[in-house]
Design a protein around this motif. Structure first.
Motif, PDB file in Angstrom:
ATOM      1  N   VAL A 664       0.899  -1.698   0.179  1.00  0.00           N
ATOM      2  CA  VAL A 664       0.391   0.184  -0.080  1.00  0.00           C
ATOM      3  C   VAL A 664       0.803   1.314   0.244  1.00  0.00           C
ATOM      4  O   VAL A 664       0.932   2.405  -0.733  1.00  0.00           O
ATOM      5  CB  VAL A 664      -1.207  -0.317   1.361  1.00  0.00           C
ATOM      6  CG1 VAL A 664      -1.600   1.231   1.075  1.00  0.00           C
ATOM      7  CG2 VAL A 664      -2.400  -0.930   1.214  1.00  0.00           C
ATOM      8  N   TYR A 667       2.014   2.022  -3.128  1.00  0.00           N
ATOM      9  CA  TYR A 667       1.020   3.163  -4.266  1.00  0.00           C
ATOM     10  C   TYR A 667       0.944   4.301  -3.759  1.00  0.00           C
ATOM     11  O   TYR A 667       0.585   4.667  -4.597  1.00  0.00           O
ATOM     12  CB  TYR A 667      -0.432   1.889  -4.303  1.00  0.00           C
ATOM     13  CG  TYR A 667       0.493   0.944  -4.989  1.00  0.00           C
ATOM     14  CD1 TYR A 667      -0.262   1.283  -6.768  1.00  0.00           C
ATOM     15  CD2 TYR A 667       1.048   0.073  -5.000  1.00  0.00           C
ATOM     16  CE1 TYR A 667       0.221   0.333  -7.370  1.00  0.00           C
ATOM     17  CE2 TYR A 667       1.040  -0.242  -5.998  1.00  0.00           C
ATOM     18  CZ  TYR A 667       0.724  -1.327  -7.317  1.00  0.00           C
ATOM     19  OH  TYR A 667       1.561  -1.386  -8.343  1.00  0.00           O
ATOM     20  N   TYR A 668       1.273   4.511  -2.773  1.00  0.00           N
ATOM     21  CA  TYR A 668       1.070   6.186  -2.450  1.00  0.00           C
ATOM     22  C   TYR A 668       2.113   6.891  -2.263  1.00  0.00           C
ATOM     23  O   TYR A 668       2.046   8.862  -2.063  1.00  0.00           O
ATOM     24  CB  TYR A 668      -0.391   6.439  -1.840  1.00  0.00           C
ATOM     25  CG  TYR A 668      -0.357   6.394  -0.352  1.00  0.00           C
ATOM     26  CD1 TYR A 668       0.798   7.558   0.369  1.00  0.00           C
ATOM     27  CD2 TYR A 668      -0.413   5.722   0.076  1.00  0.00           C
ATOM     28  CE1 TYR A 668       0.280   6.852   1.766  1.00  0.00           C
ATOM     29  CE2 TYR A 668       0.226   5.094   1.637  1.00  0.00           C
ATOM     30  CZ  TYR A 668       0.400   6.061   2.188  1.00  0.00           C
ATOM     31  OH  TYR A 668       0.279   5.490   3.613  1.00  0.00           O
ATOM     32  N   GLN A 669       3.263   6.485  -1.730  1.00  0.00           N
ATOM     33  CA  GLN A 669       4.147   7.041  -0.774  1.00  0.00           C
ATOM     34  C   GLN A 669       5.006   7.832  -2.418  1.00  0.00           C
ATOM     35  O   GLN A 669       5.167   7.799  -3.130  1.00  0.00           O
ATOM     36  CB  GLN A 669       5.765   7.001  -1.008  1.00  0.00           C
ATOM     37  CG  GLN A 669       5.366   6.722   0.888  1.00  0.00           C
ATOM     38  CD  GLN A 669       6.254   5.607   1.566  1.00  0.00           C
ATOM     39  OE1 GLN A 669       7.140   5.061   1.244  1.00  0.00           O
ATOM     40  NE2 GLN A 669       6.570   5.080   3.119  1.00  0.00           N
TER      41      GLN A 669
ATOM     42  N   TYR B 568      -2.371  11.441  -5.273  1.00  0.00           N
ATOM     43  CA  TYR B 568      -3.230  10.644  -5.111  1.00  0.00           C
ATOM     44  C   TYR B 568      -2.357  10.142  -3.701  1.00  0.00           C
ATOM     45  O   TYR B 568      -0.977   9.841  -3.423  1.00  0.00           O
ATOM     46  CB  TYR B 568      -3.477   9.033  -6.082  1.00  0.00           C
ATOM     47  CG  TYR B 568      -3.857   8.182  -5.332  1.00  0.00           C
ATOM     48  CD1 TYR B 568      -5.465   7.699  -5.396  1.00  0.00           C
ATOM     49  CD2 TYR B 568      -3.699   7.251  -5.124  1.00  0.00           C
ATOM     50  CE1 TYR B 568      -6.117   7.202  -4.808  1.00  0.00           C
ATOM     51  CE2 TYR B 568      -4.212   5.796  -4.545  1.00  0.00           C
ATOM     52  CZ  TYR B 568      -5.163   5.787  -5.003  1.00  0.00           C
ATOM     53  OH  TYR B 568      -5.838   4.874  -3.927  1.00  0.00           O
ATOM     54  N   SER B 569      -3.179   9.572  -2.448  1.00  0.00           N
ATOM     55  CA  SER B 569      -2.382   9.130  -1.268  1.00  0.00           C
ATOM     56  C   SER B 569      -3.523   7.880  -0.478  1.00  0.00           C
ATOM     57  O   SER B 569      -4.484   8.241  -1.226  1.00  0.00           O
ATOM     58  CB  SER B 569      -2.493  10.159  -0.608  1.00  0.00           C
ATOM     59  OG  SER B 569      -3.539  11.546   0.192  1.00  0.00           O
ATOM     60  N   ILE B 570      -2.789   7.424   0.019  1.00  0.00           N
ATOM     61  CA  ILE B 570      -3.850   6.586   1.249  1.00  0.00           C
ATOM     62  C   ILE B 570      -3.832   6.678   2.746  1.00  0.00           C
ATOM     63  O   ILE B 570      -2.580   6.697   3.404  1.00  0.00           O
ATOM     64  CB  ILE B 570      -4.119   4.952   0.469  1.00  0.00           C
ATOM     65  CG1 ILE B 570      -3.735   4.030  -0.931  1.00  0.00           C
ATOM     66  CG2 ILE B 570      -4.829   4.029   1.513  1.00  0.00           C
ATOM     67  CD1 ILE B 570      -3.361   3.398  -1.439  1.00  0.00           C
ATOM     68  N   ASP B 572      -3.609   6.583   6.668  1.00  0.00           N
ATOM     69  CA  ASP B 572      -3.505   5.687   7.172  1.00  0.00           C
ATOM     70  C   ASP B 572      -4.413   4.362   7.586  1.00  0.00           C
ATOM     71  O   ASP B 572      -4.141   3.357   7.458  1.00  0.00           O
ATOM     72  CB  ASP B 572      -2.739   5.675   8.601  1.00  0.00           C
ATOM     73  CG  ASP B 572      -1.488   6.349   9.046  1.00  0.00           C
ATOM     74  OD1 ASP B 572      -0.634   6.133   7.502  1.00  0.00           O
ATOM     75  OD2 ASP B 572      -1.104   7.108   9.765  1.00  0.00           O
ATOM     76  N   ARG B 606      -6.743   2.562  -7.213  1.00  0.00           N
ATOM     77  CA  ARG B 606      -6.159   3.707  -7.475  1.00  0.00           C
ATOM     78  C   ARG B 606      -6.713   4.465  -8.582  1.00  0.00           C
ATOM     79  O   ARG B 606      -7.032   5.642  -8.556  1.00  0.00           O
ATOM     80  CB  ARG B 606      -4.406   3.692  -7.932  1.00  0.00           C
ATOM     81  CG  ARG B 606      -3.702   5.197  -7.835  1.00  0.00           C
ATOM     82  CD  ARG B 606      -2.683   4.747  -8.453  1.00  0.00           C
ATOM     83  NE  ARG B 606      -2.210   6.537  -9.025  1.00  0.00           N
ATOM     84  CZ  ARG B 606      -1.351   7.350  -8.111  1.00  0.00           C
ATOM     85  NH1 ARG B 606      -1.297   6.467  -7.075  1.00  0.00           N
ATOM     86  NH2 ARG B 606      -1.011   7.980  -8.540  1.00  0.00           N
TER      87      ARG B 606
END
Lengths: 860, 647
Positions: A664, A667-669, B568-570, B572, B606
């Motif tokens: 995960v 996929y966003y860092q 784009y981010s996720i 925690d 995503r």
């Protein structure tokens, strides 16, 4: 001195040069002009075209009557005969007429140096009387020290003296070069070189600029900045010393000094206008070389009316045909006589940036080289060379018909010295990688890194950070990247010991094996990536093909040879066909490759580490089977791998969780954050390169003991159960791994901790790959013989049981096959497959107990 | 109508002015770029600059300011030139300083001579790029960017007073063009496409601009008979047309890479003197060994006739993130204008998405799942590389396509209408064996000969496998297939440099249409389930396209280009949830859910979030992504059971 055209063009040392018409001083200045801080005008003299053929020496018969002035050469110290010592007159025929009693300098013809261009045009300037540049022939001793060549700060006398001192005194016992075979490092290096010249008769003196720099910084600077003026001075100095020492020596022509390894520029991309007319060294690859071009140096004209002859030197690529005969005043009567004109050899070469120097995403630059005389045809397309030469910008030629001119300069390098990088590699085995240069800060930084206690873990972590966990595998690959120390046992008849570590990865599909391979391939400078599916034996080794140009048979090397001293990554190892695989046997142990094809029989070095990846024969790894059974590779090949890792998909909740988090974050860092966390790929690459070329650990006493113990222990494990669990090959593996680990620490000595880690890693790998699925015991014989000891035992037992069964049946000459199998099955308490039964039969047949023909078994 | 200043028509005189003011010190160069930067910042000023993409070279005024949207195809060696030089009048001995920057030839007046020995001469360095128009650029991109130029509109207004004297100014050109288009509106597009090629004929270039002008207006495709064998302009894709250009860059050339898409503003140089100087050199080269550094081919490639390959001396250059003319060129957050644009568009995002989905569903014969995946594919882009692994590539293999070529052909046409650049690769034994996929270096001519796979970032490559017949691939074919495989898996192309290979990273969206599973690797395979089989594919598809309003079509275009550029981010929280989910899934069925599947799901999540305009992953989206994946897999399994031997 702002308008050079108005400056009188008087040259010094006119003796014997009266025949040549004064060259007009309308030279257009090469573009470096503004960079020349000392003087802004003089470079107009630095013609790119050579103009100094001492024709009279080479063709004495044509000696000009005008060259009648007696040689005034006094073999004495410089100030007295400043005239002679100046490069301006040096090499003019008058000073060395044939047959002068003292041979020496005078007896040996001077060979002009087209690579330097015309030196004679250089004028000397008295610093004191600026502007009165004309006729400083007033060679008073007091003035001598202040005389410099116009446009430079080079004082010929002192320059020469310094260089002579350098030749006579330079000693560097620490510096070792591959060419230095037979040199006593504690004696002046270049005096030995001169002696060599005397013996061999090759009148070229190669001078390492690095030596010069350590000896005399200022002289080095002058050489770099004003090579055109300084090198002739060096020539002169070298010749004087040489002929002083070996007055009777006969050389083809006078010694020419060829400096190399100028640190000015390493990379073609860094060339800029400031480098023009300076001595530079760049590396690259030859991509094209032209035919030999005979270049006219001096034209010979004869008047068709009165047969008066005259010579005209080339001036900036042009010959000015005399329109009027000086003798009879006839116009347009002079005709060129080709046979009596002078030509020199010349070749144009295109050099391309070496791939390592190129920034990603750009195309390589090229530069043109001009090679002259001896250097013609010294390099072939494809050669990697270091070239030292003078960077030139060709002055723009004015087109008489158009007032505007093309404002782009053409640039090239006049070659002074070539140094092939790959031919060197053949000579010395020790030099592992190209002598990659590290700046001192870099080395310092790397050393600092190596001192960290957790450097091993750190590096392992930095390796392919996108691939999750598999730490031991990464550690194994890390050690592979470093490699062991190379040992030479040729004198005891065992040849080289393999220093490379081979690793096999096997496991479920989709466990990023290919990705790991791709990473390694991208990391190492000399990596090759092939897929077992697509590659044939010839693709891996070498093949013979007809060169389209020369129509000769040439050997084209394959992946294994190309990755000599690197890593060959082979994906889908299991898909490789039998014949291809057999090639690997030799490579993986002897590290050579024998070829016998189309009349070419040879043995090539293939000192490559192999990193292979194999998928199980059933698409999923079957944990009930041994490694061999899963990947169906011959054990002979498997035993040549130092480490065999299983990359399995662990079924474990905690692992899954960590994996998920890792992915995960992937996929966003943002990219910056990633880089913070891990070591830069470039640092890793440098670290490995440094360790590989500079660290060569040896086994320490304690480490040796530890290794012996480890080996004995390994042997012991099995001996209790009647099986062998370690072979010498495993010991060698351990040594290599321990050495590699010491290299990681930049340690010159292998210590116990290295052995411990090697043991651990080896054990880990074994645990994964050599565990007998039936008994759960680690059994090396799975890998060495392809069958676990228990399996073998069981086979024997079965054979014995069968024998007993048959014997119990009494004296029947023949038995039914199916009947026998059924009987055996009935008797045995474990399931017996047909294969097992057949094996048992075969075993008994080998013992000459029975024979099997068709469906019947006969007793013997 | 803003005044077209001098800086447009004769930028060199502006440079001369700045140069004359600041001559002793060297900061005049900086001032020049600053001046033009200011000028171009003004309202719509960039649109006033004529574009070489739209206007044939011979309609442009030499030495005027032009812009060019292009891809760097090759980089030539840097060259040294006279940055500053001095001329001297032999009669009066008057000395004048000139600048050589932004020029090919050092000019001087009739009474002057260049003093090559002057101490004032400054040698400088510049780099030449060989640029071609963006390969595969869609027709609508060309059209819209052309129409967007206010110059075009003003020119049509100027029609009222057609001038009689035919000067090759661009106003005149626009008029001509305009009229042409009014008369034959159907020809309009064709003409755009064809414009570049006519310049191929007129070797004389601007020697006689006037005559050419008339000639050209009479018929655009006049080929002069004395034309030497046509120079290969080295376009990556076959059948491409347009001007190739030698772009001379004066600063920061290290920052540009091969295959970068640039927009350059610079001085157009088609100086006939240049050709003369060059040919002079060529003629004399046979005599002079000094000049024979380059082979004839190399000469031809590196200094082609200026009329054929014009030079642009770059004053300003910028890398383009995208080539969609409907979007502001630079999507940086600082500028309020772009912010406004983005937020405006975002507000109406969901209806656009719904419409696009509907449109694509129809296009995919009623399969909404495939349409959903197609959207995800179209907004995918490689946003980062983790060591060797490209992240964000989303190659879709659309299996189960009808075997006749019509469907894929028309599908491509639709995609072409949506994306700014695309190429349709029809895979067949012959095309694989005979096309040049990988660019290779030609050492005789010293240039990089382009190949099909030399494409700019975010180009859509549609590979049609349905037409593949049985047959034998030869060596070249195998190489080509391998190259395609590498492109898909690693997003890189290994250019062939004869003695070695060099890796060039790329970012190309690959869509594979096939009957069964593709022979090329792909990130996800979607099996098409047509709901309707239209009797006439062509009619069906074209009616689909005409049914969409142009304004809606433009919204689709903006949608696809814009979303690709979002961050784009996720959070925690969601990370935790995803973790839990993954662990749970593995618990139930460890065989079927691997790390690879998680990769895929994260990718789908995503793009799903982005397609809805959300820049963070929400729980709902994650569930939706899972659902989509499950649907897709179920379909594959179903297919597998129907057709036993296939997966």
């Amino acid at each position: 001195m702002s308008s050079p055209a108005s400056t009188p063009s008087r040259r010094r040392g006119k003796r014997g040069r009266g025949s040549n018409p004064p060259t007009p001083q309308d030279a257009r200045s090469p573009p470096s002009q503004k960079r020349r801080t000392d003087d802004s005008t003089s470079t107009g003299d630095l013609q790119p075209m050579p103009t100094s053929p001492p024709a009279d020496v080479q063709s004495p018969g044509a000696a000009d009557a005008l060259f009648s002035s007696p040689p005034q050469f006094r073999h004495s110290t410089i100030p007295l005969d400043f005239d002679i010592s100046s490069p301006l007159t040096y090499g003019t025929p008058s000073s060395r007429v044939e047959g002068t009693p003292r041979s020496g300098v005078r007896g040996t013809p001077v060979r002009q140096r087209p690579d330097l261009g015309s030196v004679r045009k250089a004028r000397q300037v008295d610093l004191q009387s600026d502007g009165l540049a004309e006729d400083i022939v007033a060679t008073e001793q007091s003035l001598g020290q202040r005389l410099v060549i116009w446009g430079t700060d080079v004082n010929v006398a002192s320059c020469k003296e310094k260089f002579q001192r350098f030749l006579q005194r330079f000693i560097d016992p620490l510096d070792k070069e591959d060419e230095d075979i037979g040199l006593d490092l504690n004696e002046p290096r270049y005096m030995q070189r001169l002696q060599e010249i005397n013996m061999v008769g090759e009148p070229f003196l190669n001078v390492n600029c690095d030596h010069l720099r350590s000896f005399d910084e200022n002289l080095y600077r002058q050489l770099i900045c004003y090579p055109q003026e300084v090198i002739p001075t060096f020539d002169m100095a070298a010749n004087e010393i040489f002929f002083d020492r070996y007055p009777d020596s006969i050389l083809e022509h006078q010694i020419q000094v060829r400096p190399y390894n100028a640190l000015k520029t390493r990379n073609m991309r860094n060339l800029n206008p400031e480098d023009i007319d300076q001595l530079i060294t760049i590396s690259g690859m030859v991509i094209r070389s032209s035919q030999l071009i005979p270049e006219m140096q001096e034209a010979f004209f004869r008047c068709q009316v009165c047969a008066f002859t005259t010579r005209v030197e080339i001036d900036r690529g042009r010959i000015a045909e005399p329109s009027v005969c000086k003798n009879c005043n006839t116009t347009h009567s002079m005709a060129l006589i080709h046979n009596r004109s002078m030509f020199s050899d010349k070749q144009m070469i295109k050099l391309q940036e070496s791939p390592e120097d190129m920034p990603a995403g750009q195309t390589p630059h090229t530069v043109a080289l001009f090679a002259h005389n001896d250097l013609v045809d010294k390099v072939q397309p494809g050669d990697r060379v270091n070239v030292t030469g003078i960077y030139r910008a060709v002055p723009i030629r004015v087109n008489p018909r158009v007032s505007s001119v093309n404002s782009v300069y053409k640039t090239h390098i006049d070659v002074i010295h070539y140094r092939k990088t790959d031919s060197k590699r053949l000579h010395c085995v020790d030099e592992e990688t190209e002598q990659k240069r590290f700046t001192e800060e870099r080395v310092e930084m790397l050393k600092e890194l190596s001192k960290k206690a957790d450097i091993y873990e750190r590096l392992a972590l930095a390796l392919a950070p996108s691939i999750y966990e598999h730490e031991d595998i990464k550690k194994g690959i890390l050690l592979q990247l470093f490699g062991g120390s190379r040992k030479d046992f040729t004198h005891t008849g065992r040849g080289n010991f393999r220093a490379e570590i081979n690793i096999l990865l096997c496991g479920d599909p989709g466990t990023s094996k290919s990705q790991l391979l791709q990473y390694v391939y991208n990391l190492v400078p000399r990596g090759q990536y092939t897929s077992g599916k697509g590659s044939s034996a010839v693709g891996l080794t070498a093949y013979v093909m007809k060169d389209p140009e020369t129509r000769q048979l040439v050997l084209q090397t394959g992946a294994l040879v190309l990755s000599d001293n690197g890593i060959c990554c082979i994906d889908e190892f299991d898909k490789m066909n039998e014949s291809t695989r057999s090639v690997l046997h030799e490579v993986m142990e002897q590290q050579t490759l024998s070829i016998a094809k189309a009349g070419i029989i040879c043995q090539l070095n293939a000192r490559t580490s192999i990193l292979a990846a194999a998928n199980p024969i059933e698409s999923q790894w079957n944990p009930k089977k041994t490694t061999i059974e899963n990947i169906q590779l011959p054990h002979t090949l498997l035993s040549r791998f130092d480490l065999i890792f299983l990359m399995l998909d662990p079924r474990d909740e905690a692992y899954d969780r960590r994996l998920a988090r890792h992915l995960v974050s992937l996929y966003y860092q943002s990219e910056e954050k990633m880089e913070e966390e891990y070591m830069d790929m470039a640092v890793l690459r440098d670290y490995i390169a440094y360790a590989r070329s500079y660290v060569n650990p040896r086994l320490g006493e304690e480490a040796s003991q530890a290794l012996i113990e480890a080996y004995v222990d390994m042997r012991k494990i099995g001996s209790g159960k009647g099986m062998v669990s370690a072979y010498p090959r495993q010991l060698e593996s351990l040594i290599r791994l321990a050495e590699a680990h010491a290299k990681v620490r930049f340690s010159e000595k292998v210590e116990t901790i290295d052995v411990e880690e090697a043991k651990r890693l080896h054990r880990e790998a074994l645990k994964q790959s050599a565990t007998d699925p039936r008994t759960g015991i680690v059994d090396i014989s799975i890998l060495t013989t392809g069958m676990s000891a228990t399996a073998r035992k069981r086979k024997e037992e079965l054979a014995q049981a069968l024998r007993k069964l048959i014997q119990a049946k009494g004296k029947t000459p023949s038995l039914k096959y199916q009947q026998l199998l059924d009987d055996l099955r009935a008797q045995s308490d474990t399931a017996i497959t047909k294969e097992m039964f057949e094996e048992a039969l075969r075993a008994l047949a080998d013992e000459d107990f029975l024979t099997v023909t068709g469906k019947t078994v006969r007793l013997l | 109508m803003p005044c077209v200043g001098d800086w447009l028509n004769s930028p060199l005189s502006i440079v001369q002015g700045i140069f004359a003011q600041n001559v002793p010190n060297s900061d005049w160069e900086k001032k020049v770029t600053e001046y033009f930067k200011e000028k171009l910042k003004e309202n719509n000023a960039t649109n006033w600059v004529p574009s070489l993409n739209d206007v044939p070279v011979h309609y442009l005024k030499p030495n005027s300011l032009v812009k060019f949207r292009c891809m760097v195809q090759d980089m030539f060696d840097p060259e040294f030139y006279m940055g500053v030089y001095e001329t001297v009048d032999p009669n009066t001995n008057a000395r004048v300083l000139h600048f050589g920057k932004y020029r090919d030839v050092a000019e001087c007046g009739p009474q002057q001579e260049i003093d090559l020995n002057s101490s004032q001469t400054v040698t400088s360095e510049r780099q030449t790029f060989y640029c071609v128009p963006v390969p595969g650029e869609s027709a609508w991109v060309k059209e819209i960017s052309f129409l967007a130029e206010p110059a075009y509109i003003s020119a049509s207004q100027a029609r009222v007073s057609p001038s009689t004297s035919y000067t090759p100014s661009r106003h005149k050109r626009s008029y001509e063009e305009d009229e042409d288009m009014d008369l034959h509106p159907s020809k309009q597009k064709e003409q755009h496409m064809g414009k570049g090629c006519c310049s191929g004929g007129d070797i004389h270039g601007c020697v006689e601009p006037k005559r050419l002008e008339t000639e050209a207006s009479a018929g655009h495709h006049v080929i002069s008979p004395n034309c030497s064998p046509p120079l290969d302009l080295n376009f990556p894709l076959p059948g491409e047309k347009g001007p190739a250009c030698l772009v001379k860059v004066y600063e920061n050339w290290e920052s540009f890479k091969v295959n970068d898409v640039l927009e350059v503003f610079g001085v157009l140089s088609v100086d006939p003197v240049l050709s003369i100087v060059n040919s002079e050199e060529r003629d004399s080269s046979t005599l002079d060994p000094m000049e024979c550094m380059d082979t004839a081919e190399e000469q031809r490639v590196h200094s082609p006739p200026a009329s054929l390959v014009p030079r642009i001396h770059v004053i300003l250059a910028q890398k383009l993130q995208h080539i969609n003319p409907l979007l502001p060129a630079c999507l940086s957050e600082e500028e309020s204008k772009t912010c406004e644009f983005v937020s405006n568009f975002m507000s109406e995002l969901s209806p656009v998405r719904a419409e696009l989905l509907g449109f694509l569903t129809h296009a995919l014969l009623g399969d909404s799942l495939a349409a959903e995946y197609l959207i995800l594919h179209l907004i995918s882009t490689v946003y980062a590389r983790r060591d060797v692994l490209p992240l964000g590539k989303f190659t879709v293999n659309l299996s189960g396509c009808p075997r006749n070529g019509a469907f894929t052909e028309h599908l491509y046409r639709l995609i072409q209408q949506l994306v700014p650049a695309s190429y349709h690769l029809r895979m067949s034994i012959e095309s694989m064996n005979h096309s040049r996929f990988i660019p290779h270096k030609d050492y005789t001519a010293n240039r990089l000969v382009s190949g099909l796979l030399q494409l700019a970032s975010n180009t859509s490559l549609v590979i049609d496998e349905t037409q593949l017949e049985q047959g034998q691939l030869d060596t070249a074919g195998v190489h080509n297939v391998t190259a395609l495989g590498n492109l898909i898996t690693w997003q890189k192309v290994d250019y062939d440099f004869n003695y070695h290979r060099m890796e060039f990273p790329c970012n190309i969206n690959v869509l594979i249409t096939s009957e069964g599973r593709s022979l090329l690797p792909s990130d996800c395979q979607v099996h098409l389930q047509p709901q309707i089989i239209p009797p006439n594919m062509e009619e069906y598809m074209s009616s689909l396209l005409t049914a969409v309003l142009p304004s809606v079509l433009n919204k689709f275009r903006i949608y696809l280009s814009l979303l690709r550029l979002l961050d784009y981010s996720i959070s925690d929280e969601v990370t935790k949830a995803v973790e839990e989910d993954f662990v749970e899934m593995r618990k139930n069925n460890p065989e079927s859910v691997t790390a690879d599947d998680l990769h895929k799901m994260l990718l789908v999540a995503r793009f799903l979030s982005l397609s809805a305009g959300q820049t963070t992953l929400s729980r709902e989206r994650w569930l939706r992504a899972k659902q989509l994946e499950a649907l897709r897999k179920a379909r594959l399994q179903q297919q597998q059971s129907v057709n036993g031997n296939e997966l």
